[in-house]
Design a protein around this motif. Structure first.
Motif, short mmCIF file in Angstrom:
data_model
loop_
_atom_site.label_atom_id
_atom_site.label_comp_id
_atom_site.label_asym_id
_atom_site.label_seq_id
_atom_site.Cartn_x
_atom_site.Cartn_y
_atom_site.Cartn_z
N GLU A 268 -11.47 8.08 -1.13
CA GLU A 268 -11.75 6.87 -0.97
C GLU A 268 -10.36 5.96 -0.87
OE1 GLU A 268 -14.86 4.40 -3.39
OE2 GLU A 268 -14.47 6.15 -4.62
N TRP A 269 -9.50 6.42 -1.66
CA TRP A 269 -7.95 5.59 -1.32
C TRP A 269 -7.44 6.10 0.07
CZ3 TRP A 269 -4.56 2.16 -2.15
CH2 TRP A 269 -3.47 2.55 -1.63
N CYS A 270 -7.75 7.41 0.43
CA CYS A 270 -7.12 8.14 1.60
C CYS A 270 -7.73 7.34 2.91
CB CYS A 270 -7.16 9.48 1.83
SG CYS A 270 -6.18 10.42 0.41
N ASP A 271 -9.01 7.04 2.76
CA ASP A 271 -9.74 6.56 3.85
C ASP A 271 -9.48 5.02 4.02
OD1 ASP A 271 -11.15 8.65 4.33
OD2 ASP A 271 -12.85 7.92 3.46
N PHE A 272 -9.10 4.44 2.90
CA PHE A 272 -8.74 3.03 3.03
C PHE A 272 -7.21 2.83 3.33
CE2 PHE A 272 -6.54 -0.52 0.46
CZ PHE A 272 -7.05 -1.57 1.35
N PHE A 273 -6.27 3.71 2.92
CA PHE A 273 -5.02 3.61 3.23
C PHE A 273 -4.56 3.99 4.77
CE2 PHE A 273 -0.77 5.64 4.10
CZ PHE A 273 0.22 4.91 3.35
N VAL A 274 -5.65 5.00 5.20
CA VAL A 274 -5.19 5.25 6.68
C VAL A 274 -5.63 4.06 7.32
CG1 VAL A 274 -6.10 6.86 8.54
CG2 VAL A 274 -5.27 7.68 6.46
N GLU A 275 -6.92 3.45 7.15
CA GLU A 275 -7.54 2.50 7.94
C GLU A 275 -6.66 1.15 7.96
OE1 GLU A 275 -11.67 -0.12 7.96
OE2 GLU A 275 -11.31 1.54 6.47
N ALA A 276 -6.18 0.76 6.67
CA ALA A 276 -5.21 -0.40 6.34
C ALA A 276 -4.05 -0.22 7.26
CB ALA A 276 -5.08 -0.63 4.90
N ILE A 277 -3.25 0.78 7.23
CA ILE A 277 -2.04 0.95 7.82
C ILE A 277 -2.10 1.05 9.26
CG2 ILE A 277 0.05 2.47 8.28
CD1 ILE A 277 -0.17 1.03 5.25
N GLY A 278 -3.24 1.64 9.79
CA GLY A 278 -3.49 1.71 11.36
C GLY A 278 -3.84 0.15 11.91
N GLU A 279 -4.63 -0.30 10.90
CA GLU A 279 -4.95 -1.99 11.44
C GLU A 279 -3.84 -2.72 11.50
OE1 GLU A 279 -7.39 -5.00 12.41
OE2 GLU A 279 -7.73 -2.88 12.29
N PHE A 280 -2.71 -2.53 10.66
CA PHE A 280 -1.57 -3.63 10.66
C PHE A 280 -0.72 -3.01 11.86
CE2 PHE A 280 3.10 -3.10 9.65
CZ PHE A 280 3.31 -4.62 9.95
N LEU B 40 0.84 -1.17 0.10
CA LEU B 40 -0.01 0.12 -0.07
C LEU B 40 0.85 1.24 -0.02
CD1 LEU B 40 -2.78 -1.09 2.47
CD2 LEU B 40 -2.85 -0.73 -0.04
N PHE B 41 1.85 1.13 0.75
CA PHE B 41 2.78 2.50 0.69
C PHE B 41 3.42 2.81 -0.61
CE2 PHE B 41 2.97 2.53 5.52
CZ PHE B 41 3.16 3.88 5.55
N ALA B 42 3.63 1.45 -1.37
CA ALA B 42 4.25 1.58 -2.72
C ALA B 42 3.51 2.17 -3.63
CB ALA B 42 4.77 -0.11 -2.98
N VAL B 43 2.13 1.72 -3.37
CA VAL B 43 1.07 2.40 -4.26
C VAL B 43 0.76 3.68 -4.04
CG1 VAL B 43 -1.52 2.37 -4.67
CG2 VAL B 43 -0.45 0.18 -4.43
N SER C 86 3.06 12.39 1.11
CA SER C 86 1.90 13.00 0.93
C SER C 86 0.92 13.22 2.39
CB SER C 86 0.92 12.14 0.32
OG SER C 86 0.71 10.99 1.29
N PHE C 87 0.04 13.92 2.18
CA PHE C 87 -0.78 14.41 3.69
C PHE C 87 -1.33 12.92 4.03
CE2 PHE C 87 -4.60 15.18 5.79
CZ PHE C 87 -4.27 16.52 6.52
N VAL C 88 -1.72 11.89 3.27
CA VAL C 88 -2.33 10.76 3.85
C VAL C 88 -1.35 10.10 4.63
CG1 VAL C 88 -1.94 9.24 1.69
CG2 VAL C 88 -3.97 8.81 3.25
N GLU C 89 -0.16 10.02 4.52
CA GLU C 89 0.91 9.20 5.20
C GLU C 89 0.96 10.07 6.44
OE1 GLU C 89 4.07 7.56 1.94
OE2 GLU C 89 4.33 9.54 2.92
N LEU C 90 0.97 11.17 6.53
CA LEU C 90 1.06 12.13 7.92
C LEU C 90 -0.21 11.65 8.45
CD1 LEU C 90 2.63 13.96 9.28
CD2 LEU C 90 1.30 16.01 8.22
N GLU C 91 -1.52 11.73 7.84
CA GLU C 91 -2.85 11.41 8.62
C GLU C 91 -2.78 10.00 8.89
OE1 GLU C 91 -6.80 11.59 9.99
OE2 GLU C 91 -5.22 13.26 9.38
N ALA C 92 -2.16 9.06 8.44
CA ALA C 92 -1.92 7.68 8.67
C ALA C 92 -1.28 7.40 10.35
CB ALA C 92 -1.44 6.85 7.91
N ILE C 93 -0.13 8.36 10.50
CA ILE C 93 0.49 8.22 11.86
C ILE C 93 -0.14 9.01 12.73
CG2 ILE C 93 2.61 8.76 12.86
CD1 ILE C 93 4.11 8.94 10.26
N VAL C 94 -0.90 10.26 12.29
CA VAL C 94 -1.60 10.80 13.31
C VAL C 94 -2.83 10.03 13.88
CG1 VAL C 94 -3.14 12.81 14.05
CG2 VAL C 94 -1.21 13.04 12.65
N ARG C 95 -3.44 9.30 13.05
CA ARG C 95 -4.59 8.58 13.54
C ARG C 95 -3.85 7.59 14.36
NH1 ARG C 95 -8.33 8.52 14.86
NH2 ARG C 95 -9.59 7.02 14.01
#
Length: 313
Positions: free
Chosen positions: A57-69, A44-47, A100-109
């Motif tokens: 849609e992508w941002c929501d899925f990425f943040v959710e999936a990385i947080g789950e792992f 997912l990070f590579a994508v 990207s902002f979505v990576e930062l958001e993933a860590i913050v979440r």
């Protein structure tokens, strides 16, 4: 499952964009076995690194999936250990920048959801945002609302979320590192047209550091969380039998139960610690004086901070 997921991710990233159908396919495949593996998270990070645009849609899925792992990929749940933090930072910072902002958001979440995270992860996010604000470039500039202000509303909001997150230093407890970062940002942008949210964040954050407190056991250490989880999952464990055996083997234990479980005079209680935290110590006063005198003047935000401390004193 992982091989198929990786193949799906590679095909989705081939043209620099991910469609709704591709996100749905990744979501179904990723959650088909109830977990996100490390290989899937890295795919997912590579994508994400290959995308030209990232829709909601992508941002929501990425943040959710990385947080789950990170939080639930290995026991105990909702814990992020040192190795997971190092992996996460390496994925985000692989080329020296947050892409990207979505990576930062993933860590913050993750920091918001976690029962505990290593301080290094929280400090990493704080340092990234501080650098972005001071240089004028970075993921929050591209992923948040752009404005003429030096510290925008988007930047103030994400800083507040990190500084007051439940993971890290303590639940909603501001660390000295974070308080000093707020002072540096204030000094660097004092002449700029900052968003109104920034003033409140500076005052709330520094006041919390000076007058707040954190219980020593506010964050459950990762190893201890594993021990407690193992105890709870052991179907042979019987708390009643455990205490009964303890009493039989140690007749004097009855006299020590009060000490074991804590009488009020054994240690300061929550109210006492909270009251003590409200007091600005000599050490904290020296720190505050040094921070205010660092730029050779007392500005408006510092005057408001001093007034709040005196009023609440």
């Amino acid at each position: 499952m992982t091989t198929h997921f990786t193949e799906l991710a590679q095909r989705a990233a081939a043209d620099g964009q991910v469609t709704s159908q591709e996100v749905l396919a990744l979501r179904r495949e990723g959650w088909g076995d109830g977990i996100i593996t490390r290989d899937e998270a890295e795919a997912l990070f590579a994508v994400n690194n290959s995308l030209d645009e990232r829709d909601s849609e992508w941002c929501d899925f990425f943040v959710e999936a990385i947080g789950e792992f990170v939080l639930n990929g290995t026991p105990p749940r909702l814990q992020c250990d040192a190795a997971e933090s190092e992996w996460l930072i390496a994925q985000v910072d692989h080329d020296g920048v947050v892409e990207s902002f979505v990576e930062l958001e993933a860590i913050v979440r993750i920091i918001e959801r976690a029962e505990n995270v290593p301080t290094v992860l929280k400090d990493y996010v704080v340092a990234q945002i501080e650098s972005e604000v001071r240089t004028g470039t970075g993921p929050t500039r591209h992923g948040g609302d752009l404005s003429a202000t030096h510290i925008s509303s988007a930047e103030a909001r994400i800083l507040r979320r990190v500084v007051f997150a439940s993971g890290g230093h303590g639940p909603a407890a501001v660390s000295r590192f974070e308080a000093e970062m707020l002072f540096r940002l204030k000094d660097a942008t004092i002449a700029d047209e900052n968003a109104p949210e920034w003033d409140d964040l500076f005052l709330d954050g520094v006041s919390n550091y000076l007058k707040g407190f954190a219980l020593q056991n506010a964050q459950l250490e990762h190893g201890r969380a594993l021990e407690l989880q193992a105890f709870v999952q052991d179907n042979k464990a019987n708390v009643g039998r455990f205490f009964g055996q303890m009493v039989r083997e140690a007749p004097n234990v009855r006299n020590h139960f009060g000490k074991v479980f804590g009488k009020r005079d054994a240690a300061p209680g929550f109210a006492e610690q909270a009251a003590a935290g409200e007091q600005v110590t000599d050490h904290e006063q020296e720190w505050l004086d040094a921070m205010i005198e660092a730029d050779g003047e007392v500005d408006e935000l510092e005057r408001r901070l001093l007034a709040r401390i005196i009023e609440e004193g």
